[in-house]
Design a protein around this motif. Structure first.
Motif, short mmCIF file in Angstrom:
data_model
loop_
_atom_site.label_atom_id
_atom_site.label_comp_id
_atom_site.label_asym_id
_atom_site.label_seq_id
_atom_site.Cartn_x
_atom_site.Cartn_y
_atom_site.Cartn_z
N GLU A 140 0.84 -1.20 0.00
CA GLU A 140 0.00 0.00 0.00
C GLU A 140 0.87 1.25 0.00
OE1 GLU A 140 -3.36 2.05 2.96
OE2 GLU A 140 -1.99 0.53 3.72
N LEU A 141 0.55 2.19 -0.86
CA LEU A 141 1.23 3.48 -0.86
C LEU A 141 0.74 4.30 0.33
CD1 LEU A 141 3.11 5.57 -2.19
CD2 LEU A 141 1.17 6.24 -3.62
N VAL A 142 1.65 4.74 1.17
CA VAL A 142 1.29 5.46 2.39
C VAL A 142 1.43 6.97 2.21
CG1 VAL A 142 1.94 5.84 4.80
CG2 VAL A 142 1.96 3.51 3.85
N ALA A 143 2.57 7.40 1.68
CA ALA A 143 2.83 8.84 1.56
C ALA A 143 3.86 9.09 0.48
CB ALA A 143 3.32 9.40 2.89
N THR A 144 3.75 10.27 -0.14
CA THR A 144 4.72 10.67 -1.16
C THR A 144 5.16 12.11 -0.89
OG1 THR A 144 3.07 11.57 -2.69
CG2 THR A 144 3.55 9.23 -2.87
N ILE A 145 6.37 12.41 -1.34
CA ILE A 145 6.89 13.77 -1.23
C ILE A 145 7.68 14.06 -2.49
CG2 ILE A 145 8.95 13.03 0.06
CD1 ILE A 145 8.66 15.73 1.62
N ALA A 146 7.43 15.25 -3.05
CA ALA A 146 8.11 15.64 -4.28
C ALA A 146 9.59 15.93 -4.01
CB ALA A 146 7.43 16.87 -4.86
N ARG A 147 10.36 15.99 -5.09
CA ARG A 147 11.81 16.14 -4.95
C ARG A 147 12.20 17.38 -4.16
NH1 ARG A 147 12.75 16.29 -11.29
NH2 ARG A 147 11.01 14.84 -11.09
N SER A 148 11.41 18.45 -4.30
CA SER A 148 11.72 19.69 -3.58
C SER A 148 11.19 19.68 -2.15
CB SER A 148 11.10 20.88 -4.31
OG SER A 148 9.69 20.79 -4.25
N GLY A 149 10.32 18.74 -1.85
CA GLY A 149 9.68 18.69 -0.55
C GLY A 149 8.44 19.55 -0.44
N GLY A 150 8.08 20.23 -1.54
CA GLY A 150 6.97 21.15 -1.47
C GLY A 150 5.60 20.53 -1.58
N THR A 151 5.50 19.32 -2.11
CA THR A 151 4.21 18.67 -2.30
C THR A 151 4.22 17.30 -1.63
OG1 THR A 151 3.90 19.77 -4.44
CG2 THR A 151 2.54 17.83 -3.99
N THR A 152 3.21 17.05 -0.81
CA THR A 152 3.08 15.77 -0.15
C THR A 152 1.67 15.22 -0.37
OG1 THR A 152 2.43 16.82 1.93
CG2 THR A 152 4.77 16.33 1.64
#
Length: 115
Positions: free
Chosen positions: A45-57
């Motif tokens: 299960e996918l729990v959480a994602t964060i973009a390379r810059s950290g600006g989008t979760t």
């Protein structure tokens, strides 16, 4: 390429854990990072994602408002702060790096929520 998760363990319901995933061997800041989990007998299960810059979760509905993903590009590390843990959060947690069609995976860390 290495992704090494740490911070798992046994915790009581309502408790907290902070998972870390240390990356090496690739340009960490160019990759989106994700946390997955897999409970025994269930699909990953996918729990959480964060973009390379950290600006989008983004978060799975099951963990929203309880888990927080963050990253430190200077330390090549991604974190998952888990609060208000429930027995159903018990799983092996994996971090993953993704850039386009390329993905790297860690070996996983066990999180067990039980009284």
């Amino acid at each position: 390429v290495q992704l090494v998760e740490s911070g798992g363990g046994l915790v009581q319901p309502g408790g907290s854990l902070r998972l870390s995933c240390a990356a090496s061997g690739f340009t960490f800041s160019s990759y989106d990072m994700r946390w997955f989990r897999q409970a025994t007998g269930k699909d990953r299960e996918l729990v959480a994602t964060i973009a390379r810059s950290g600006g989008t979760t983004n978060y799975a509905d099951s963990v929203k408002d309880r888990f927080t993903i963050s990253r430190d590009n200077a330390k090549n590390t991604v974190y998952l702060q888990m609060n208000s843990l429930k027995p159903e959060d018990t799983a092996v947690y994996y971090c993953s790096a993704r850039l386009s069609l390329r993905s790297y995976w860690g070996q996983g860390t066990q999180v067990t929520v039980s009284s």
